[in-house]
Design an enzyme around this catalytic site. Structure first.
Site, short mmCIF file in Angstrom:
data_model
loop_
_atom_site.label_atom_id
_atom_site.label_comp_id
_atom_site.label_asym_id
_atom_site.label_seq_id
_atom_site.Cartn_x
_atom_site.Cartn_y
_atom_site.Cartn_z
N LEU A 103 0.79 -0.91 0.07
CA LEU A 103 -0.10 0.09 0.10
C LEU A 103 0.90 1.22 -0.17
O LEU A 103 2.06 0.98 0.67
CB LEU A 103 -1.01 0.00 1.10
CG LEU A 103 -1.99 -1.02 1.26
CD1 LEU A 103 -2.84 -0.58 2.56
CD2 LEU A 103 -3.00 -0.99 0.21
N ASP A 104 0.50 2.24 -0.56
CA ASP A 104 1.33 3.38 -0.92
C ASP A 104 1.73 3.96 0.68
O ASP A 104 0.81 3.70 1.48
CB ASP A 104 0.85 4.53 -1.63
CG ASP A 104 0.47 4.01 -3.05
OD1 ASP A 104 1.25 3.25 -3.45
OD2 ASP A 104 -0.30 4.47 -3.83
N PHE A 105 2.57 4.71 0.89
CA PHE A 105 3.03 5.53 2.12
C PHE A 105 1.72 6.26 2.48
O PHE A 105 1.41 6.06 3.94
CB PHE A 105 4.07 6.45 1.72
CG PHE A 105 4.57 7.17 2.77
CD1 PHE A 105 5.47 6.61 3.75
CD2 PHE A 105 4.28 8.48 3.01
CE1 PHE A 105 5.93 7.30 4.78
CE2 PHE A 105 5.11 9.21 4.15
CZ PHE A 105 5.78 8.68 5.14
#
Ligand code: URA
Length: 244
Positions: A103-105
């Site tokens: 999952l992105d930052f």
């Protein structure tokens, strides 16, 4: 081992919720109700019950964790830039675990972590088509036409996306909350899909992965998967793999 830790590792609930379950009188050890915190058990010998059902532990050295990822954590084991990683959120683990996909930052929500490479491959390989559900706040008031393009497939630089399930959950003055279901897992896929139809994502959360959801887990909390959940996930992946 402390009873709450045992319950958490058996996938019953987060450790904090397990303590609540003990206090509420839902837990028995060897047939005896335990409501005191800090009671120690022997996982090899004692029989633990929650709501009168026997709790089974995974019984192997494989670990499977379901985390409700907060924004501001990177989905890897180590970050050269020194940012916090999702692995930092998991306490008291003495084996190397890593996230199942990314999952992105700035993305929140459901992320699995494990030390089982074969399981990871089954969960992330596009051939196995695991469904992922997201809630995405997008900028603006999305049109029916844009929704239909998202549903049918969006042309991205790495090819057209597979059909997706897209519904409006809520409209606000200048933003729309969408529920999006996809089974691909390309890099930044939801953000790129929404941007491509002219409605950039403001906030993104993954709310489901196959049949798993975030019930009972606040942001930053995690629990262990049960043996049955791991078995079911593998079955889903393998059944999809046969169909394709
Ligand atoms: N799609 C994205 O754009 N970002 C994520 O983190 C997950 C899916």
């Amino acid at each position: 081992m402390r009873l709450a830790k045992y319950l958490a590792e058996a996938g019953i609930a987060s450790r904090r919720k397990a303590e609540e379950m003990i206090a509420l009188g839902r837990v028995k050890v060897n047939g005896q109700l335990i409501q005191k915190q800090g009671v120690k058990i022997n996982p090899e010998e004692d029989v633990v019950e929650v709501d009168d059902k026997i709790v089974r532990k995974t019984g192997s050295d494989k670990i499977y964790i379901l985390l409700n990822k907060p924004a501001g954590y990177i989905s890897s084991v180590h970050d050269p830039q020194g940012r916090p990683t999702v692995v930092d959120l998991i306490k008291n683990i003495n084996t190397r675990i890593y996230p199942v996909g990314r999952l992105d930052f700035d993305t929140e929500g459901l992320l699995l972590l494990t030390n089982d490479g074969e399981f990871t491959n089954l969960m992330i390989h596009p051939r196995y088509k695991i469904t992922k559900k997201y809630e995405a706040w997008v900028k603006g008031n999305i049109t029916e036409e844009a929704l239909n393009i998202l549903r049918r497939g969006v042309i991205l630089e790495d090819g057209i996306t597979a059909p997706a399930g897209v519904k409006i959950v809520k409209r606000k003055k200048d933003k729309t909350l969408l529920e999006i279901k996809i089974h691909e897992g390309r890099k930044r896929q939801i953000k790129r899909m929404c941007a491509a139809v002219g409605y950039p994502v403001i906030k993104l959360k993954r709310t489901a992965f196959a049949f798993l959801n975030l019930e009972g887990l606040d942001t930053g909390e995690y629990r262990y998967l049960t043996l049955d959940e791991v078995k079911k996930l593998k079955q889903i992946a393998l059944n999809e793999g046969v169909k394709s």
